[in-house]
Motif scaffolding. Structure first.
Motif, mmCIF file in Angstrom:
data_model
loop_
_atom_site.group_PDB
_atom_site.id
_atom_site.type_symbol
_atom_site.label_atom_id
_atom_site.label_comp_id
_atom_site.label_asym_id
_atom_site.label_seq_id
_atom_site.Cartn_x
_atom_site.Cartn_y
_atom_site.Cartn_z
ATOM 1 N N GLY A 131 12.071 -5.716 -41.019
ATOM 2 C CA GLY A 131 13.527 -5.871 -41.291
ATOM 3 C C GLY A 131 13.878 -5.949 -42.891
ATOM 4 N N ASP A 132 13.005 -4.854 -43.655
ATOM 5 C CA ASP A 132 13.329 -4.804 -44.932
ATOM 6 C C ASP A 132 13.743 -6.029 -45.906
ATOM 7 N N PRO A 133 12.761 -6.695 -45.894
ATOM 8 C CA PRO A 133 12.767 -8.153 -46.390
ATOM 9 C C PRO A 133 13.134 -8.253 -47.986
ATOM 10 N N PHE A 185 31.712 0.769 -38.793
ATOM 11 C CA PHE A 185 30.757 0.795 -37.708
ATOM 12 C C PHE A 185 30.221 -0.780 -37.423
ATOM 13 N N ARG A 186 29.570 -1.099 -38.631
ATOM 14 C CA ARG A 186 29.028 -2.511 -38.568
ATOM 15 C C ARG A 186 29.671 -3.611 -37.995
ATOM 16 N N LYS A 187 31.019 -3.595 -38.468
ATOM 17 C CA LYS A 187 32.061 -4.531 -37.964
ATOM 18 C C LYS A 187 33.005 -4.152 -36.900
ATOM 19 N N ILE A 216 31.968 -1.487 -54.140
ATOM 20 C CA ILE A 216 31.574 -2.837 -54.023
ATOM 21 C C ILE A 216 30.100 -3.321 -54.089
ATOM 22 N N ASP A 217 29.172 -2.211 -53.447
ATOM 23 C CA ASP A 217 27.775 -2.243 -53.662
ATOM 24 C C ASP A 217 27.214 -1.017 -53.059
ATOM 25 N N PHE A 218 25.866 -0.859 -53.283
ATOM 26 C CA PHE A 218 25.306 0.276 -52.831
ATOM 27 C C PHE A 218 23.550 0.134 -52.660
ATOM 28 N N LYS A 219 23.321 1.373 -52.028
ATOM 29 C CA LYS A 219 21.698 1.276 -52.175
ATOM 30 C C LYS A 219 21.047 2.288 -52.705
ATOM 31 N N LEU A 220 20.002 2.448 -53.510
ATOM 32 C CA LEU A 220 19.627 3.622 -54.077
ATOM 33 C C LEU A 220 17.870 3.619 -53.629
ATOM 34 N N ILE A 243 10.764 0.540 -52.033
ATOM 35 C CA ILE A 243 11.675 -0.361 -52.175
ATOM 36 C C ILE A 243 13.048 0.118 -52.268
ATOM 37 N N GLU A 244 14.095 -0.460 -51.600
ATOM 38 C CA GLU A 244 15.597 -0.400 -51.555
ATOM 39 C C GLU A 244 16.209 -0.960 -52.586
ATOM 40 N N PHE A 245 16.681 -0.460 -53.501
ATOM 41 C CA PHE A 245 17.396 -1.171 -54.539
ATOM 42 C C PHE A 245 18.920 -1.312 -54.344
ATOM 43 N N ILE A 246 19.438 -2.459 -54.348
ATOM 44 C CA ILE A 246 20.476 -2.768 -53.941
ATOM 45 C C ILE A 246 21.429 -3.167 -55.104
ATOM 46 N N ILE A 247 22.522 -2.601 -55.445
ATOM 47 C CA ILE A 247 23.206 -2.867 -56.545
ATOM 48 C C ILE A 247 24.499 -3.403 -56.041
ATOM 49 N N ARG A 248 24.891 -4.784 -56.561
ATOM 50 C CA ARG A 248 26.235 -5.284 -56.019
ATOM 51 C C ARG A 248 27.153 -5.446 -57.337
ATOM 52 N N ASN A 249 28.451 -5.147 -57.145
ATOM 53 C CA ASN A 249 29.478 -5.475 -58.137
ATOM 54 C C ASN A 249 30.384 -6.587 -57.623
ATOM 55 N N ASP A 292 27.440 5.726 -46.009
ATOM 56 C CA ASP A 292 26.557 5.047 -45.158
ATOM 57 C C ASP A 292 25.806 4.163 -46.157
ATOM 58 N N THR A 293 25.613 4.362 -47.473
ATOM 59 C CA THR A 293 24.591 3.622 -48.253
ATOM 60 C C THR A 293 25.722 2.946 -49.459
ATOM 61 N N CYS A 294 27.003 2.934 -49.357
ATOM 62 C CA CYS A 294 27.813 2.182 -50.133
ATOM 63 C C CYS A 294 28.893 1.246 -49.599
ATOM 64 N N ARG A 295 29.153 0.279 -50.178
ATOM 65 C CA ARG A 295 30.584 -0.235 -49.698
ATOM 66 C C ARG A 295 31.538 0.323 -50.526
ATOM 67 N N LEU A 296 32.653 0.650 -49.889
ATOM 68 C CA LEU A 296 33.886 1.487 -50.784
ATOM 69 C C LEU A 296 35.151 0.857 -50.069
ATOM 70 N N ALA A 347 30.342 -9.507 -54.183
ATOM 71 C CA ALA A 347 29.673 -10.025 -53.265
ATOM 72 C C ALA A 347 30.187 -10.015 -51.806
ATOM 73 N N THR A 348 29.579 -9.264 -50.923
ATOM 74 C CA THR A 348 30.092 -9.134 -49.627
ATOM 75 C C THR A 348 28.744 -8.907 -48.769
ATOM 76 N N GLY A 349 28.689 -8.739 -47.445
ATOM 77 C CA GLY A 349 27.652 -8.494 -46.718
ATOM 78 C C GLY A 349 26.509 -9.556 -46.690
ATOM 79 N N SER A 350 25.188 -9.106 -46.862
ATOM 80 C CA SER A 350 24.282 -10.047 -46.476
ATOM 81 C C SER A 350 24.408 -11.256 -47.870
ATOM 82 N N ILE A 351 24.514 -10.938 -48.524
ATOM 83 C CA ILE A 351 24.347 -12.104 -49.780
ATOM 84 C C ILE A 351 25.300 -13.059 -49.460
HETATM 85 P P1 TMP Z 1 23.814 -5.629 -47.293
HETATM 86 O O1 TMP Z 1 25.040 -6.528 -47.640
HETATM 87 O O2 TMP Z 1 23.700 -5.472 -45.828
HETATM 88 O O3 TMP Z 1 22.538 -6.142 -47.842
HETATM 89 O O4 TMP Z 1 23.921 -4.272 -47.653
HETATM 90 C C1 TMP Z 1 24.076 -3.990 -49.369
HETATM 91 C C2 TMP Z 1 24.436 -2.369 -49.756
HETATM 92 O O5 TMP Z 1 23.333 -1.894 -49.329
HETATM 93 C C3 TMP Z 1 25.453 -2.002 -48.727
HETATM 94 O O6 TMP Z 1 26.217 -1.089 -49.361
HETATM 95 C C4 TMP Z 1 24.856 -1.238 -47.408
HETATM 96 C C5 TMP Z 1 23.478 -0.881 -48.345
HETATM 97 N N1 TMP Z 1 22.390 -0.632 -47.277
HETATM 98 C C6 TMP Z 1 21.817 0.317 -47.058
HETATM 99 O O7 TMP Z 1 22.255 1.330 -47.362
HETATM 100 N N2 TMP Z 1 20.639 0.464 -46.052
HETATM 101 C C7 TMP Z 1 20.317 -0.560 -45.771
HETATM 102 O O8 TMP Z 1 19.129 -0.669 -44.887
HETATM 103 C C8 TMP Z 1 20.845 -1.998 -46.011
HETATM 104 C C9 TMP Z 1 20.409 -3.275 -45.616
HETATM 105 C C10 TMP Z 1 21.922 -1.934 -47.156
#
Ligand code: TMP
Length: 261
Positions: free
Chosen positions: A128-130, A218-220, A174-178, A89-95, A200-204, A97-101
């Motif tokens: 696609g990591d649903p 990179f994404r944008k 902003i948010d991050f993944k653990l 499981i990828e645990f996403i923590i958001r403080n 790579d795994t946080c939004r800062l 809202a930006t990105g996919s949400i």
């Molecule tokens: P998201 O807005 O694309 O869902 O991303 C939320 C946060 O999780 C963002 O900080 C990027 C991180 N993330 C990863 O590290 N790996 C991933 O595969 C995804 C989808 C997001």
């Protein structure tokens, strides 16, 4: 300790076996991917910076009692880490809202959340990591209730710590993944923090200008990813102010002594 065969290769890292079955080597690649591999490139020096930044964050988290897989950094691109069974499981923590949400739920970009929001994604590139719910996790035995409860407690402490750490250097978390992993410590099953924590795994975002200092560059297609990651490393005190990380001088990083150890 001897480096053995490749055990696993992900999009940004490689895991190698060692002659100790409880220890593996985590290698940080320069590859950058986004949108589940649809967009990819190589950015020279990214792996070196992520190795250093992740080492800094995980070693500080250990100091506040968050058990994690880091044993020590080995060199510019590698860390010695404990071998864990990754919870899928990828645990996403958001403080904020930006990105996919924002796209998924039509929430305005930059909306500050009343409290941290935890989302779960199944770690499966083919799918696609649903996004999944806690009920899905329990129904399909991806983790137990006890594990989820432990992880949630750890996540909130990690988030509090990291918000403060970044706020102190003028950055908004902003948010991050653990990711977390299962391990036996002294015969007892435990869940510990694993993987990496890096730009790579946080939004800062810069606290004043909201400038993006993370993989969104990179994404944008915003460019200047290495200068942004270098800025994060410098502000965290990992790099000397005068170090200027570019594709040609990343070697400099290996000799920079950590100020905070
Ligand atoms: P998201 O807005 O694309 O869902 O991303 C939320 C946060 O999780 C963002 O900080 C990027 C991180 N993330 C990863 O590290 N790996 C991933 O595969 C995804 C989808 C997001």
């Amino acid at each position: 300790m001897k480096k053995g065969k490749k055990l696993y290769e992900g999009k940004a890292k490689i895991i190698y076996a060692t002659n100790d079955k409880n220890i593996v080597i985590q290698y940080f690649k320069d590859d950058a991917t986004a949108f589940n591999n649809q967009k990819k490139t190589t950015i020279e020096g990214k792996g070196v910076l992520n190795n250093r930044i992740s080492e800094h964050i995980l070693s500080n988290l250990a100091k506040i009692g968050i058990k994690n897989h880091l044993v020590k950094r080995l060199n510019m691109r590698e860390q010695i880490v404990k071998f864990v069974e990754i919870i899928p499981i990828e645990f996403i923590i958001r403080n904020v809202a930006t990105g996919s949400i924002t796209k998924r739920l039509g929430i305005e970009d930059g909306t500050v959340l009343k409290e941290p929001l935890i989302e779960y994604c199944l770690k499966d590139d083919k799918l696609g990591d649903p996004l999944v719910s806690e009920q899905h996790i329990l129904a399909f035995d991806w983790a137990s209730k006890n594990e989820i409860d432990l992880v949630k407690k750890m996540i909130l402490r990690i988030n509090d710590f990291m918000i403060g750490m970044f706020m102190g250097v003028g950055i908004k978390l902003i948010d991050f993944k653990l990711e977390f992993g299962r391990i036996k410590i002294d015969g007892k099953n435990e869940v510990i923090l694993a993987d990496e924590i890096s730009p790579d795994t946080c939004r800062l975002w810069d606290s004043i200008t909201d400038k993006k200092l993370d993989k969104d560059r990179f994404r944008k297609d915003l460019g200047d990813l290495i200068p942004a990651y270098t800025e994060v490393a410098k502000r965290l005190g990992i790099l000397h102010e005068q170090s200027n990380v570019s594709a040609v001088n990343v070697t400099q990083l290996s000799s920079v002594k950590r100020k905070n150890k």
